[in-house]
Design a protein around this motif. Structure first.
Motif, mmCIF file in Angstrom:
data_model
loop_
_atom_site.group_PDB
_atom_site.id
_atom_site.type_symbol
_atom_site.label_atom_id
_atom_site.label_comp_id
_atom_site.label_asym_id
_atom_site.label_seq_id
_atom_site.Cartn_x
_atom_site.Cartn_y
_atom_site.Cartn_z
ATOM 1 N N GLY A 1 0.791 -1.321 0.138
ATOM 2 C CA GLY A 1 0.141 -0.159 -0.060
ATOM 3 C C GLY A 1 0.882 1.325 -0.012
ATOM 4 O O GLY A 1 0.626 2.329 -0.795
ATOM 5 N N ASN A 2 1.961 1.229 0.609
ATOM 6 C CA ASN A 2 2.984 2.404 0.772
ATOM 7 C C ASN A 2 3.607 2.720 -0.496
ATOM 8 O O ASN A 2 3.806 3.692 -1.183
ATOM 9 C CB ASN A 2 3.947 2.302 2.058
ATOM 10 C CG ASN A 2 3.438 2.821 3.347
ATOM 11 O OD1 ASN A 2 3.482 3.830 3.603
ATOM 12 N ND2 ASN A 2 2.842 1.652 3.986
ATOM 13 N N PHE A 3 3.948 1.370 -1.010
ATOM 14 C CA PHE A 3 4.631 1.454 -2.437
ATOM 15 C C PHE A 3 3.523 1.954 -3.495
ATOM 16 O O PHE A 3 4.238 2.882 -4.274
ATOM 17 C CB PHE A 3 5.030 -0.001 -2.690
ATOM 18 C CG PHE A 3 5.866 -0.012 -3.900
ATOM 19 C CD1 PHE A 3 7.226 0.410 -4.016
ATOM 20 C CD2 PHE A 3 5.254 -0.594 -5.237
ATOM 21 C CE1 PHE A 3 7.955 0.360 -5.271
ATOM 22 C CE2 PHE A 3 6.112 -0.750 -6.477
ATOM 23 C CZ PHE A 3 7.318 -0.363 -6.330
ATOM 24 N N SER A 4 2.430 1.666 -3.479
ATOM 25 C CA SER A 4 1.775 2.242 -4.328
ATOM 26 C C SER A 4 1.378 3.804 -4.368
ATOM 27 O O SER A 4 1.219 4.257 -5.137
ATOM 28 C CB SER A 4 0.216 1.587 -4.173
ATOM 29 O OG SER A 4 0.372 0.155 -4.774
ATOM 30 N N PHE A 5 1.239 4.242 -2.947
ATOM 31 C CA PHE A 5 1.080 5.456 -2.701
ATOM 32 C C PHE A 5 2.320 6.385 -3.366
ATOM 33 O O PHE A 5 2.196 7.410 -3.897
ATOM 34 C CB PHE A 5 1.006 5.841 -1.046
ATOM 35 C CG PHE A 5 1.075 7.174 -0.769
ATOM 36 C CD1 PHE A 5 0.088 8.188 -1.216
ATOM 37 C CD2 PHE A 5 2.060 7.723 -0.159
ATOM 38 C CE1 PHE A 5 0.299 9.664 -0.917
ATOM 39 C CE2 PHE A 5 2.180 9.345 0.136
ATOM 40 C CZ PHE A 5 1.277 10.154 -0.241
ATOM 41 N N LEU A 6 3.670 5.697 -2.911
ATOM 42 C CA LEU A 6 4.658 6.365 -3.361
ATOM 43 C C LEU A 6 4.815 6.449 -5.110
ATOM 44 O O LEU A 6 5.200 7.256 -5.532
ATOM 45 C CB LEU A 6 5.937 5.502 -3.082
ATOM 46 C CG LEU A 6 7.204 5.998 -3.602
ATOM 47 C CD1 LEU A 6 7.649 7.089 -3.343
ATOM 48 C CD2 LEU A 6 8.291 4.789 -3.229
ATOM 49 N N GLU A 7 4.201 5.389 -5.507
ATOM 50 C CA GLU A 7 4.343 5.299 -7.382
ATOM 51 C C GLU A 7 3.468 6.381 -7.894
ATOM 52 O O GLU A 7 3.657 7.203 -8.835
ATOM 53 C CB GLU A 7 3.786 4.003 -7.917
ATOM 54 C CG GLU A 7 4.585 2.865 -7.467
ATOM 55 C CD GLU A 7 5.699 2.897 -8.254
ATOM 56 O OE1 GLU A 7 6.683 3.606 -8.046
ATOM 57 O OE2 GLU A 7 5.957 2.105 -9.226
ATOM 58 N N ILE A 8 2.324 6.795 -7.066
ATOM 59 C CA ILE A 8 1.448 7.874 -7.261
ATOM 60 C C ILE A 8 2.180 9.386 -7.261
ATOM 61 O O ILE A 8 2.112 10.208 -8.098
ATOM 62 C CB ILE A 8 0.070 8.037 -6.554
ATOM 63 C CG1 ILE A 8 -0.944 6.910 -6.901
ATOM 64 C CG2 ILE A 8 -0.627 9.175 -6.962
ATOM 65 C CD1 ILE A 8 -2.104 6.633 -6.080
ATOM 66 N N CYS A 9 2.876 9.346 -6.162
ATOM 67 C CA CYS A 9 3.634 10.508 -5.859
ATOM 68 C C CYS A 9 4.698 10.905 -6.910
ATOM 69 O O CYS A 9 5.102 11.861 -7.527
ATOM 70 C CB CYS A 9 4.589 10.500 -4.534
ATOM 71 S SG CYS A 9 3.142 10.490 -3.255
ATOM 72 N N TYR A 10 5.224 9.593 -7.378
ATOM 73 C CA TYR A 10 6.431 9.654 -8.252
ATOM 74 C C TYR A 10 6.090 9.835 -9.798
ATOM 75 O O TYR A 10 6.644 10.863 -10.487
ATOM 76 C CB TYR A 10 7.188 8.119 -8.233
ATOM 77 C CG TYR A 10 8.726 8.002 -8.807
ATOM 78 C CD1 TYR A 10 9.329 9.019 -8.446
ATOM 79 C CD2 TYR A 10 8.737 6.880 -9.606
ATOM 80 C CE1 TYR A 10 10.825 8.760 -9.002
ATOM 81 C CE2 TYR A 10 10.195 6.914 -10.179
ATOM 82 C CZ TYR A 10 11.113 7.906 -9.938
ATOM 83 O OH TYR A 10 12.361 7.625 -10.322
ATOM 84 N N ALA A 11 4.948 9.526 -10.051
ATOM 85 C CA ALA A 11 4.298 9.963 -11.401
ATOM 86 C C ALA A 11 3.881 11.227 -11.427
ATOM 87 O O ALA A 11 3.916 11.896 -12.517
ATOM 88 C CB ALA A 11 3.387 8.948 -11.757
ATOM 89 N N THR A 12 3.308 11.786 -10.246
ATOM 90 C CA THR A 12 2.743 13.193 -10.133
ATOM 91 C C THR A 12 3.938 14.142 -10.287
ATOM 92 O O THR A 12 3.552 15.328 -10.611
ATOM 93 C CB THR A 12 2.057 13.340 -8.841
ATOM 94 O OG1 THR A 12 0.889 12.275 -8.844
ATOM 95 C CG2 THR A 12 1.188 14.601 -8.696
ATOM 96 N N VAL A 13 5.242 13.815 -9.747
ATOM 97 C CA VAL A 13 6.196 14.765 -9.886
ATOM 98 C C VAL A 13 6.213 15.223 -11.438
ATOM 99 O O VAL A 13 6.837 16.317 -11.910
ATOM 100 C CB VAL A 13 7.577 14.157 -9.349
ATOM 101 C CG1 VAL A 13 8.828 15.350 -9.715
ATOM 102 C CG2 VAL A 13 7.259 14.280 -7.810
ATOM 103 N N THR A 14 6.216 14.303 -12.347
ATOM 104 C CA THR A 14 6.570 14.594 -13.915
ATOM 105 C C THR A 14 5.487 14.690 -14.701
ATOM 106 O O THR A 14 5.332 15.679 -15.518
ATOM 107 C CB THR A 14 7.789 13.432 -14.164
ATOM 108 O OG1 THR A 14 6.951 12.065 -14.140
ATOM 109 C CG2 THR A 14 9.104 13.507 -13.586
ATOM 110 N N LEU A 15 4.502 13.989 -14.533
ATOM 111 C CA LEU A 15 3.472 13.816 -15.374
ATOM 112 C C LEU A 15 2.705 15.030 -15.736
ATOM 113 O O LEU A 15 2.152 15.403 -16.825
ATOM 114 C CB LEU A 15 2.526 12.370 -15.498
ATOM 115 C CG LEU A 15 3.130 11.119 -16.121
ATOM 116 C CD1 LEU A 15 2.455 9.817 -15.754
ATOM 117 C CD2 LEU A 15 3.301 11.294 -17.548
ATOM 118 N N PRO A 16 1.945 15.613 -14.535
ATOM 119 C CA PRO A 16 1.187 16.753 -14.908
ATOM 120 C C PRO A 16 1.936 17.828 -15.712
ATOM 121 O O PRO A 16 1.250 18.469 -16.333
ATOM 122 C CB PRO A 16 0.809 17.133 -13.331
ATOM 123 C CG PRO A 16 0.826 15.768 -12.570
ATOM 124 C CD PRO A 16 2.113 15.102 -13.317
#
Length: 307
Positions: A64-79
């Motif tokens: 669950g923590n890893f999935s939250f991290l993946e959301i944060c990781y993608a949000t840094v660049t994709l938007p």
């Protein structure tokens, strides 16, 4: 170098996909779908690991923590990438570029350590099953997750200060879709040798060492599994590790290949492909890997959909 070519107040320009002007709208649609899929897929993983009582174990706590991290990781660049594709304007201030690179590196380091923690969890579960709940008690799990998040922060802040304290040349065009280490170093007019050395040291400390720890865990896991008398037991043990091993391979191979390049041997096309792969494709496929390879996750997802 002529002082007139040095910048005082810097505004960078991300070239992104400007070399593909006819594909801007198409790429916007592709990356928008990918980003929404990352949010939905990883969000579902977080939801089911919190809501389903059968998934209240250390392994799914880390997932669950890893999935939250993946959301944060993608949000840094994709938007930011989506905005640039939509507006055809890649201008970004020095502060915004430094902030993006800072969070990008922090989340990347966190992912390295969290993957190592997840490998250790599987090692304890398979090699020391009788002591699993004693070793991986809740307080220990929280400590491992918090440690993964905060360990790299001081070093990253120091590296960012070192990089963005250097003078930059005009025009400050970054040939990348987001602010990454080597594209930023390429537009610097100063001596980047110390910054490159710092990057190598950080890669060794925060990527290669966790990778070695993961390999050590899996060598011990495989050695233990091969001693199991039953084929069913071996198959079940391997299945609990295969998803994590696939994610580790996807992330570490591309990340290490990208950040062990030198400025002189740096390839723009190669870095663009690799960086998009481990910042976008990896967070996208992680929920699929864990869902398709994990019967408990599939069952919990079915229960959630029925509700």
């Amino acid at each position: 170098m002529d002082r007139g070519n040095l910048t005082v107040e810097v505004d960078f320009h991300l070239l992104g996909f400007s070399d593909l002007p006819n594909l801007q709208e198409f790429l916007f649609g592709i990356f928008l779908v990918m980003y929404l899929s990352i949010l939905i897929g990883n969000g579902l993983i977080i939801l089911i690991t919190k809501a389903d009582p059968s998934l209240q174990t250390p392994m799914y706590f880390f997932l669950g923590n890893f999935s939250f991290l993946e959301i944060c990781y993608a949000t840094v660049t994709l938007p930011r990438m989506l905005i640039d594709l939509w507006t055809h304007n890649g201008n970004i201030s020095l502060l915004a570029c430094a902030s993006q690179l800072c969070f990008f590196l922090i989340f990347g380091i966190t992912e390295c350590f969290l993957l190592a923690v997840m490998a250790y969890d599987r090692y304890v579960a398979i090699c020391k099953p009788l002591y699993y709940l004693v070793i991986m008690r809740h307080q220990v799990c929280i400590g491992l997750v918090v440690g993964s998040w905060i360990t790299g922060i001081p070093v990253v802040i120091g590296l960012i200060y070192q990089i963005f304290s250097m003078p930059f040349c005009v025009p400050t065009k970054i040939n990348q879709v987001f602010c990454d280490v080597y594209p930023v170093l390429q537009v610097s007019c100063g001596d980047t040798s110390m910054s490159e050395l710092s990057v190598y040291a950080d890669v060794v400390l925060f990527a290669i060492i966790p990778f070695i720890l993961i390999l050590n865990s899996y060598i011990r896991i495989i050695t233990t599994i091969l001693k199991f008398p039953s084929k069913v037991g071996r198959s079940k043990a391997f299945s609990t590790c295969s998803s994590h091993l696939a994610v580790v391979s996807l992330f570490f191979i591309t990340a290490i290949m990208t950040h062990l390049q030198t400025k002189s041997s740096h390839s723009i096309v190669t870095e663009r492909v690799l960086s998009i792969f481990y910042t976008t494709v990896t967070p996208l496929v992680n929920p699929m890997i864990y869902s398709l390879r994990n019967k408990d996750v599939i069952l919990a997802l079915r229960k959630l959909l029925i509700k």
